[in-house]
Design a protein around this motif. Structure first.
Motif, PDB file in Angstrom:
ATOM      1  N   THR A   1       4.715 -13.963 -14.244  1.00  0.00           N
ATOM      2  CA  THR A   1       5.570 -12.784 -14.173  1.00  0.00           C
ATOM      3  C   THR A   1       5.276 -11.905 -15.378  1.00  0.00           C
ATOM      4  OG1 THR A   1       7.302 -13.985 -12.995  1.00  0.00           O
ATOM      5  CG2 THR A   1       7.937 -11.927 -14.047  1.00  0.00           C
ATOM      6  N   LEU A   2       4.936 -10.656 -15.107  1.00  0.00           N
ATOM      7  CA  LEU A   2       4.636  -9.676 -16.146  1.00  0.00           C
ATOM      8  C   LEU A   2       5.712  -8.605 -16.157  1.00  0.00           C
ATOM      9  CD1 LEU A   2       0.874  -9.067 -15.273  1.00  0.00           C
ATOM     10  CD2 LEU A   2       1.778 -10.599 -17.011  1.00  0.00           C
ATOM     11  N   THR A   3       5.855  -7.936 -17.279  1.00  0.00           N
ATOM     12  CA  THR A   3       6.752  -6.793 -17.366  1.00  0.00           C
ATOM     13  C   THR A   3       5.913  -5.532 -17.453  1.00  0.00           C
ATOM     14  OG1 THR A   3       8.442  -8.089 -18.487  1.00  0.00           O
ATOM     15  CG2 THR A   3       8.613  -5.699 -18.670  1.00  0.00           C
ATOM     16  N   ALA A   4       6.118  -4.626 -16.510  1.00  0.00           N
ATOM     17  CA  ALA A   4       5.447  -3.326 -16.520  1.00  0.00           C
ATOM     18  C   ALA A   4       6.427  -2.321 -17.111  1.00  0.00           C
ATOM     19  CB  ALA A   4       5.045  -2.927 -15.112  1.00  0.00           C
ATOM     20  N   TYR A   5       5.994  -1.629 -18.141  1.00  0.00           N
ATOM     21  CA  TYR A   5       6.865  -0.659 -18.803  1.00  0.00           C
ATOM     22  C   TYR A   5       6.659   0.766 -18.298  1.00  0.00           C
ATOM     23  CZ  TYR A   5       8.001  -4.508 -21.845  1.00  0.00           C
ATOM     24  OH  TYR A   5       8.435  -5.716 -22.312  1.00  0.00           O
ATOM     25  N   THR A   6       5.497   1.020 -17.691  1.00  0.00           N
ATOM     26  CA  THR A   6       5.211   2.346 -17.135  1.00  0.00           C
ATOM     27  C   THR A   6       4.312   2.187 -15.907  1.00  0.00           C
ATOM     28  OG1 THR A   6       3.127   2.739 -18.315  1.00  0.00           O
ATOM     29  CG2 THR A   6       5.167   3.337 -19.479  1.00  0.00           C
ATOM     30  N   HIS A   7       4.115   3.268 -15.191  1.00  0.00           N
ATOM     31  CA  HIS A   7       3.207   3.274 -14.049  1.00  0.00           C
ATOM     32  C   HIS A   7       1.792   2.892 -14.484  1.00  0.00           C
ATOM     33  CE1 HIS A   7       0.265   5.513 -11.509  1.00  0.00           C
ATOM     34  NE2 HIS A   7       0.855   4.771 -10.589  1.00  0.00           N
TER      35      HIS A   7
ATOM     36  N   TYR B   1       1.894   1.732  -7.132  1.00  0.00           N
ATOM     37  CA  TYR B   1       0.511   2.066  -7.485  1.00  0.00           C
ATOM     38  C   TYR B   1       0.099   3.427  -6.912  1.00  0.00           C
ATOM     39  CZ  TYR B   1      -4.552   1.805  -7.830  1.00  0.00           C
ATOM     40  OH  TYR B   1      -5.862   2.080  -8.108  1.00  0.00           O
ATOM     41  N   VAL B   2       0.301   3.617  -5.633  1.00  0.00           N
ATOM     42  CA  VAL B   2      -0.181   4.826  -4.960  1.00  0.00           C
ATOM     43  C   VAL B   2       0.669   6.048  -5.290  1.00  0.00           C
ATOM     44  CG1 VAL B   2      -0.585   5.896  -2.705  1.00  0.00           C
ATOM     45  CG2 VAL B   2      -1.252   3.518  -3.099  1.00  0.00           C
ATOM     46  N   LEU B   3       1.981   5.882  -5.307  1.00  0.00           N
ATOM     47  CA  LEU B   3       2.875   7.033  -5.460  1.00  0.00           C
ATOM     48  C   LEU B   3       3.389   7.247  -6.878  1.00  0.00           C
ATOM     49  CD1 LEU B   3       4.983   6.558  -2.205  1.00  0.00           C
ATOM     50  CD2 LEU B   3       2.967   8.021  -2.556  1.00  0.00           C
ATOM     51  N   ALA B   4       3.009   6.362  -7.802  1.00  0.00           N
ATOM     52  CA  ALA B   4       3.506   6.450  -9.187  1.00  0.00           C
ATOM     53  C   ALA B   4       5.031   6.497  -9.196  1.00  0.00           C
ATOM     54  CB  ALA B   4       2.907   7.652  -9.913  1.00  0.00           C
ATOM     55  N   SER B   5       5.647   5.626  -8.377  1.00  0.00           N
ATOM     56  CA  SER B   5       7.099   5.649  -8.241  1.00  0.00           C
ATOM     57  C   SER B   5       7.718   4.385  -8.816  1.00  0.00           C
ATOM     58  CB  SER B   5       7.472   5.772  -6.768  1.00  0.00           C
ATOM     59  OG  SER B   5       7.050   4.618  -6.071  1.00  0.00           O
ATOM     60  N   GLY B   6       9.022   4.342  -8.842  1.00  0.00           N
ATOM     61  CA  GLY B   6       9.755   3.161  -9.275  1.00  0.00           C
ATOM     62  C   GLY B   6      10.360   3.330 -10.654  1.00  0.00           C
ATOM     63  N   LYS B   7      11.332   2.467 -10.940  1.00  0.00           N
ATOM     64  CA  LYS B   7      11.995   2.467 -12.244  1.00  0.00           C
ATOM     65  C   LYS B   7      11.329   1.428 -13.138  1.00  0.00           C
ATOM     66  CE  LYS B   7      16.435   4.032 -10.560  1.00  0.00           C
ATOM     67  NZ  LYS B   7      17.873   3.789 -10.531  1.00  0.00           N
ATOM     68  N   TYR B   8      11.321   1.735 -14.431  1.00  0.00           N
ATOM     69  CA  TYR B   8      10.706   0.846 -15.404  1.00  0.00           C
ATOM     70  C   TYR B   8      11.661   0.603 -16.555  1.00  0.00           C
ATOM     71  CZ  TYR B   8       6.500   1.669 -12.770  1.00  0.00           C
ATOM     72  OH  TYR B   8       5.584   1.717 -11.753  1.00  0.00           O
ATOM     73  N   PRO B   9      11.569  -0.567 -17.182  1.00  0.00           N
ATOM     74  CA  PRO B   9      10.624  -1.657 -16.980  1.00  0.00           C
ATOM     75  C   PRO B   9      10.875  -2.375 -15.655  1.00  0.00           C
ATOM     76  CG  PRO B   9      12.201  -2.285 -18.660  1.00  0.00           C
ATOM     77  CD  PRO B   9      12.506  -0.865 -18.285  1.00  0.00           C
ATOM     78  N   ALA B  10       9.808  -2.997 -15.149  1.00  0.00           N
ATOM     79  CA  ALA B  10       9.876  -3.721 -13.879  1.00  0.00           C
ATOM     80  C   ALA B  10       9.167  -5.061 -14.024  1.00  0.00           C
ATOM     81  CB  ALA B  10       9.215  -2.910 -12.773  1.00  0.00           C
ATOM     82  N   SER B  11       9.729  -6.104 -13.414  1.00  0.00           N
ATOM     83  CA  SER B  11       9.091  -7.416 -13.402  1.00  0.00           C
ATOM     84  C   SER B  11       8.126  -7.489 -12.233  1.00  0.00           C
ATOM     85  CB  SER B  11      10.135  -8.522 -13.269  1.00  0.00           C
ATOM     86  OG  SER B  11      10.903  -8.600 -14.436  1.00  0.00           O
ATOM     87  N   ILE B  12       6.919  -7.948 -12.510  1.00  0.00           N
ATOM     88  CA  ILE B  12       5.875  -8.052 -11.502  1.00  0.00           C
ATOM     89  C   ILE B  12       5.500  -9.528 -11.369  1.00  0.00           C
ATOM     90  CG2 ILE B  12       3.580  -7.289 -10.817  1.00  0.00           C
ATOM     91  CD1 ILE B  12       5.717  -5.017 -11.250  1.00  0.00           C
ATOM     92  N   ALA B  13       5.781 -10.106 -10.213  1.00  0.00           N
ATOM     93  CA  ALA B  13       5.452 -11.513  -9.967  1.00  0.00           C
ATOM     94  C   ALA B  13       4.091 -11.598  -9.291  1.00  0.00           C
ATOM     95  CB  ALA B  13       6.522 -12.162  -9.104  1.00  0.00           C
ATOM     96  N   LEU B  14       3.203 -12.404  -9.880  1.00  0.00           N
ATOM     97  CA  LEU B  14       1.838 -12.548  -9.391  1.00  0.00           C
ATOM     98  C   LEU B  14       1.532 -13.999  -9.061  1.00  0.00           C
ATOM     99  CD1 LEU B  14       0.117 -10.710 -12.351  1.00  0.00           C
ATOM    100  CD2 LEU B  14       0.488  -9.734 -10.121  1.00  0.00           C
ATOM    101  N   LYS B  15       0.619 -14.181  -8.119  1.00  0.00           N
ATOM    102  CA  LYS B  15       0.047 -15.500  -7.855  1.00  0.00           C
ATOM    103  C   LYS B  15      -1.363 -15.465  -8.423  1.00  0.00           C
ATOM    104  CE  LYS B  15       1.737 -14.541  -3.798  1.00  0.00           C
ATOM    105  NZ  LYS B  15       1.796 -14.265  -2.428  1.00  0.00           N
TER     106      LYS B  15
END
Length: 96
Positions: A62-68, A41-55
């Protein structure tokens, strides 16, 4: 100079807004991997797509994020609570 596509002025201004502190606390409560999501979120970093696990109040999700930008949206909804919903809401429409 920019950090995560944000100017230093924007970052300084954000530090004065209570909603960002609420979001930080909610990141810890909501994300299975809060540190990773905070960096994304803060650094706009990471590889995509990415799985995001939420409570969520309705259980794990679980969501898939395709971009920042997807991370920004997930954070606005689940952590900053920009779009609050109640248990009585049956239909939610997003025009945008």
């Amino acid at each position: 100079m920019k950090i995560g596509n944000r100017s230093l002025v924007a970052i300084g201004s954000a530090l004065l807004q209570a909603r960002h502190y609420t979001a930080a606390v909610n990141m810890i409560r909501t994300y299975d991997r809060p540190a990773e999501l905070a960096f994304r979120y803060v650094l706009a970093s990471g590889k995509y797509p990415a799985s995001i696990a939420l409570k969520t109040p309705l259980g794990p999700l679980t969501l898939t994020a395709y971009t920042h930008h997807d991370i920004l949206t997930v954070n606005e909804i689940f952590c900053r609570i920009d779009y609050p919903a109640t248990g009585r809401d049956t239909i939610i429409v997003d025009f945008g």
